[in-house]
Design a protein around this motif. Sequence first.
Motif, PDB file in Angstrom:
ATOM      1  N   ARG A 360       8.230   8.181   3.489  1.00  0.00           N
ATOM      2  CA  ARG A 360       8.192   7.349   2.293  1.00  0.00           C
ATOM      3  C   ARG A 360       7.576   5.977   2.591  1.00  0.00           C
ATOM      4  N   GLU A 361       7.968   5.383   3.727  1.00  0.00           N
ATOM      5  CA  GLU A 361       7.428   4.075   4.087  1.00  0.00           C
ATOM      6  C   GLU A 361       5.931   4.167   4.424  1.00  0.00           C
ATOM      7  N   SER A 362       5.548   5.245   5.090  1.00  0.00           N
ATOM      8  CA  SER A 362       4.118   5.431   5.405  1.00  0.00           C
ATOM      9  C   SER A 362       3.308   5.605   4.125  1.00  0.00           C
ATOM     10  N   GLN A 363       3.863   6.361   3.181  1.00  0.00           N
ATOM     11  CA  GLN A 363       3.164   6.566   1.909  1.00  0.00           C
ATOM     12  C   GLN A 363       3.008   5.252   1.146  1.00  0.00           C
ATOM     13  N   SER A 364       3.985   4.336   1.305  1.00  0.00           N
ATOM     14  CA  SER A 364       3.892   3.046   0.608  1.00  0.00           C
ATOM     15  C   SER A 364       2.744   2.190   1.141  1.00  0.00           C
ATOM     16  N   LEU A 365       2.270   2.491   2.360  1.00  0.00           N
ATOM     17  CA  LEU A 365       1.135   1.756   2.929  1.00  0.00           C
ATOM     18  C   LEU A 365      -0.200   2.196   2.331  1.00  0.00           C
ATOM     19  N   LEU A 366      -0.240   3.413   1.794  1.00  0.00           N
ATOM     20  CA  LEU A 366      -1.530   3.970   1.377  1.00  0.00           C
ATOM     21  C   LEU A 366      -2.182   3.219   0.210  1.00  0.00           C
ATOM     22  N   PRO A 367      -1.438   2.871  -0.881  1.00  0.00           N
ATOM     23  CA  PRO A 367      -2.123   2.156  -1.981  1.00  0.00           C
ATOM     24  C   PRO A 367      -2.761   0.839  -1.558  1.00  0.00           C
ATOM     25  N   PRO A 368      -2.022  -0.073  -0.844  1.00  0.00           N
ATOM     26  CA  PRO A 368      -2.700  -1.314  -0.440  1.00  0.00           C
ATOM     27  C   PRO A 368      -3.838  -1.083   0.548  1.00  0.00           C
ATOM     28  N   LEU A 369      -3.679  -0.092   1.463  1.00  0.00           N
ATOM     29  CA  LEU A 369      -4.761   0.196   2.409  1.00  0.00           C
ATOM     30  C   LEU A 369      -5.995   0.743   1.700  1.00  0.00           C
ATOM     31  N   GLU A 370      -5.768   1.611   0.714  1.00  0.00           N
ATOM     32  CA  GLU A 370      -6.905   2.166  -0.022  1.00  0.00           C
ATOM     33  C   GLU A 370      -7.640   1.058  -0.783  1.00  0.00           C
ATOM     34  N   GLU A 371      -6.857   0.151  -1.408  1.00  0.00           N
ATOM     35  CA  GLU A 371      -7.477  -0.959  -2.128  1.00  0.00           C
ATOM     36  C   GLU A 371      -8.216  -1.877  -1.161  1.00  0.00           C
ATOM     37  N   GLU A 423      -6.866 -10.036   1.477  1.00  0.00           N
ATOM     38  CA  GLU A 423      -5.808 -10.860   2.083  1.00  0.00           C
ATOM     39  C   GLU A 423      -4.462 -10.603   1.419  1.00  0.00           C
ATOM     40  N   ARG A 424      -4.473 -10.399   0.105  1.00  0.00           N
ATOM     41  CA  ARG A 424      -3.207 -10.109  -0.588  1.00  0.00           C
ATOM     42  C   ARG A 424      -2.614  -8.779  -0.123  1.00  0.00           C
ATOM     43  N   ASN A 425      -3.451  -7.771  -0.022  1.00  0.00           N
ATOM     44  CA  ASN A 425      -2.970  -6.463   0.446  1.00  0.00           C
ATOM     45  C   ASN A 425      -2.562  -6.524   1.915  1.00  0.00           C
ATOM     46  N   HIS A 426      -3.277  -7.321   2.683  1.00  0.00           N
ATOM     47  CA  HIS A 426      -2.918  -7.488   4.091  1.00  0.00           C
ATOM     48  C   HIS A 426      -1.516  -8.090   4.216  1.00  0.00           C
ATOM     49  N   GLN A 427      -1.220  -9.058   3.383  1.00  0.00           N
ATOM     50  CA  GLN A 427       0.115  -9.656   3.389  1.00  0.00           C
ATOM     51  C   GLN A 427       1.178  -8.644   2.964  1.00  0.00           C
ATOM     52  N   THR A 428       0.840  -7.808   1.962  1.00  0.00           N
ATOM     53  CA  THR A 428       1.774  -6.755   1.520  1.00  0.00           C
ATOM     54  C   THR A 428       2.080  -5.795   2.661  1.00  0.00           C
ATOM     55  N   ILE A 429       1.035  -5.385   3.376  1.00  0.00           N
ATOM     56  CA  ILE A 429       1.219  -4.447   4.500  1.00  0.00           C
ATOM     57  C   ILE A 429       2.041  -5.105   5.606  1.00  0.00           C
ATOM     58  N   GLN A 430       1.753  -6.357   5.895  1.00  0.00           N
ATOM     59  CA  GLN A 430       2.528  -7.067   6.924  1.00  0.00           C
ATOM     60  C   GLN A 430       4.005  -7.138   6.548  1.00  0.00           C
ATOM     61  N   LYS A 431       4.285  -7.350   5.260  1.00  0.00           N
ATOM     62  CA  LYS A 431       5.669  -7.418   4.800  1.00  0.00           C
ATOM     63  C   LYS A 431       6.371  -6.076   4.983  1.00  0.00           C
ATOM     64  N   ILE A 432       5.656  -4.980   4.625  1.00  0.00           N
ATOM     65  CA  ILE A 432       6.233  -3.637   4.798  1.00  0.00           C
ATOM     66  C   ILE A 432       6.503  -3.369   6.271  1.00  0.00           C
ATOM     67  N   MET A 433       5.558  -3.712   7.127  1.00  0.00           N
ATOM     68  CA  MET A 433       5.705  -3.455   8.562  1.00  0.00           C
ATOM     69  C   MET A 433       6.838  -4.287   9.175  1.00  0.00           C
ATOM     70  N   THR A 435       9.578  -5.343   7.748  1.00  0.00           N
ATOM     71  CA  THR A 435      10.919  -4.921   7.303  1.00  0.00           C
ATOM     72  C   THR A 435      11.240  -3.480   7.668  1.00  0.00           C
ATOM     73  N   SER A 436      10.255  -2.716   8.172  1.00  0.00           N
ATOM     74  CA  SER A 436      10.474  -1.300   8.476  1.00  0.00           C
ATOM     75  C   SER A 436      11.114  -1.120   9.849  1.00  0.00           C
ATOM     76  N   LYS A 437      12.011  -0.142   9.919  1.00  0.00           N
ATOM     77  CA  LYS A 437      12.632   0.210  11.194  1.00  0.00           C
ATOM     78  C   LYS A 437      12.058   1.506  11.771  1.00  0.00           C
ATOM     79  N   THR A 438      11.138   2.122  11.032  1.00  0.00           N
ATOM     80  CA  THR A 438      10.605   3.426  11.460  1.00  0.00           C
ATOM     81  C   THR A 438       9.113   3.402  11.762  1.00  0.00           C
ATOM     82  N   LEU A 439       8.451   2.273  11.506  1.00  0.00           N
ATOM     83  CA  LEU A 439       7.001   2.217  11.682  1.00  0.00           C
ATOM     84  C   LEU A 439       6.579   1.381  12.888  1.00  0.00           C
TER      85      LEU A 439
END
Length: 580
Positions: A360-371, A423-433, A435-439
């Motif tokens: 689920r956490e990996s899938q959440s990375l896909l939209p910002p990475l694709e953009e 840069e906005r998506n980069h910040q989103t990805i950094q935030k996900i990474m 807070t994640s305990k599995t990535l």
Amino acid sequence: MLQEVLKSLESHRQTFMQIHRDRSVNGVPVPPEQLQDMAERFNFVSTSSHSHLIKLEFWEMKYRLMAFLVLAEAKLKSWIIKYGRRESVELLLQSYLTFVEGHRFFEQYEIIFTALRQAAEVYVKSDSSIDEAEGVSKFLTETTAQWKNLALEVRSVRSMLEEVICNWEKYSSTVASLQAWLEDAEQMLNKSENAKRDFFRNLSHWIQQHMDMNDAGNFLIETCDETVSRDLKQQLLLLNGRWRELFVKVKHYARADEVDKLRQDYQEGINTLKMFMDATNEKMTAPVQVSFLNVRAFVQDVEEIKHKVPAMEAASKAASRTAQLLTKDTPQEEISQMMAVMASVKEQLSKVKRCLPLLRESQSLLPPLEEMERNITGFYQALEKASRITSTIDSEAPGDFKQKCQELATFTHSCKKCLTVIERNHQTIQKIMSTSKTLQHMDMSLLQKRVADLQLSSQSMIKESTEWRKHEEANSSLMKRFDESRVELEKVLKMAQNCLTERGNPEELLKKHTEFFGQLDQRILNTFLKACDELTDILPEQEQQSLQETVRKLSLWLHGRSLTVSRKRCMSLSTKPGRQ
């Protein structure tokens, strides 16, 4: 015969008409009463011949179909019998195929029945009798029902014959192999225990062969004639007697074969589970450089693992059951090892299930990475177009310069817009990474470097655009000064040209020329020459030559005009009276 007579009625009519006209046959007179009687009888036959022909055609097709069905039933009875040995059954099957397929049995019925139905329709229409019509309809209905049953039985004959042949083949092969094995097995009873254990290791195979032999034999006993059945019973009685006598002595070896099979099944199950665990561990813990393609591939791998987990759990349970079955025939030390392996497998499976939330956490990375990827592509496309403009440093017309400035502004804005989204998506990805305990196995360094490169490229582009604009503006200013000085000079030169070509009194012209040229502002020429000199530095070599040629021609023209003015002055002085 009657159909042929009725069909040849016209030729008989011609003969009778000749007799009726001649009133004799071969010169022998025929009494009028007899001629009248013959005429009435011939007239009756003529008027009823058509209906007779229709009726005869219906009867012909009716009895042809009845004969066909009688033949089919007779053939069916010859096939549905108590069978003999394999060779005779194969001959029966060949006979069946020749009759049904060779003579196109089912197609022939359709042809005959279709012709009968058509003849029946014509017959019923020509005969107004209700009883006759009902009789025809009843015959067709009964015949159709009879055919359905007959066709079903005829079709089943082939499968029955093939099944009998198949059972003969199975019986013959199992009897031959079992007899040979019994001979060897009976001799093995006197061998050593190790030799017997090794020989009877595949006893379960021969148990199955024995069962197959009895199944095929019992089927043949039921379907074959009395003589063949009696021979089969006798053969089975002897073989089963030998089997029982041997099996009592060696049946305990069957357990060894079963244990070997259980061990093999257990080991195959464990190997499958270990391969899955190793592959899963490698995919879920291997470092992943964060990019859209890499993360998407990782998500696909985890989804595949998730889909395989239920099957692996089933395989684990099956291996556990197999291990339980092996406990009776396995040393305690080996049992402990098996239990430890199963516990480890279960623990690893549980670990895999606990790690599945990373999907689920990996899938959440896909939209910002694709953009991001989409905007990175857009950034570099705009950057390339902007670079094409800033890399070209030429003197431009004001209109071209203005258009290029607008295009450059558009491309610069596109780059800034794309970089903002990146840069906005980069910040989103950094935030996900963060807070994640599995990535933790995902590496952001490549993505961060790409973003840094984009920022640096953006800064460089802005700097280059500013320098290009300043340079182009300076060039444009030089061009403007050149054009203005040229216009002023051309205006003065035009006036000078008009002055020099003017005609009139020499003294007045001289005075006018002296006055005009004395008032000329040398700064106009100097300004133009200075503008030419400055413009030479920014023009391409080809245009520099053109400009230098223009200046040279201007100098020659000025020199020529100076000589003209001096000549006119001398001529004017020489014509004055005081000078003569």
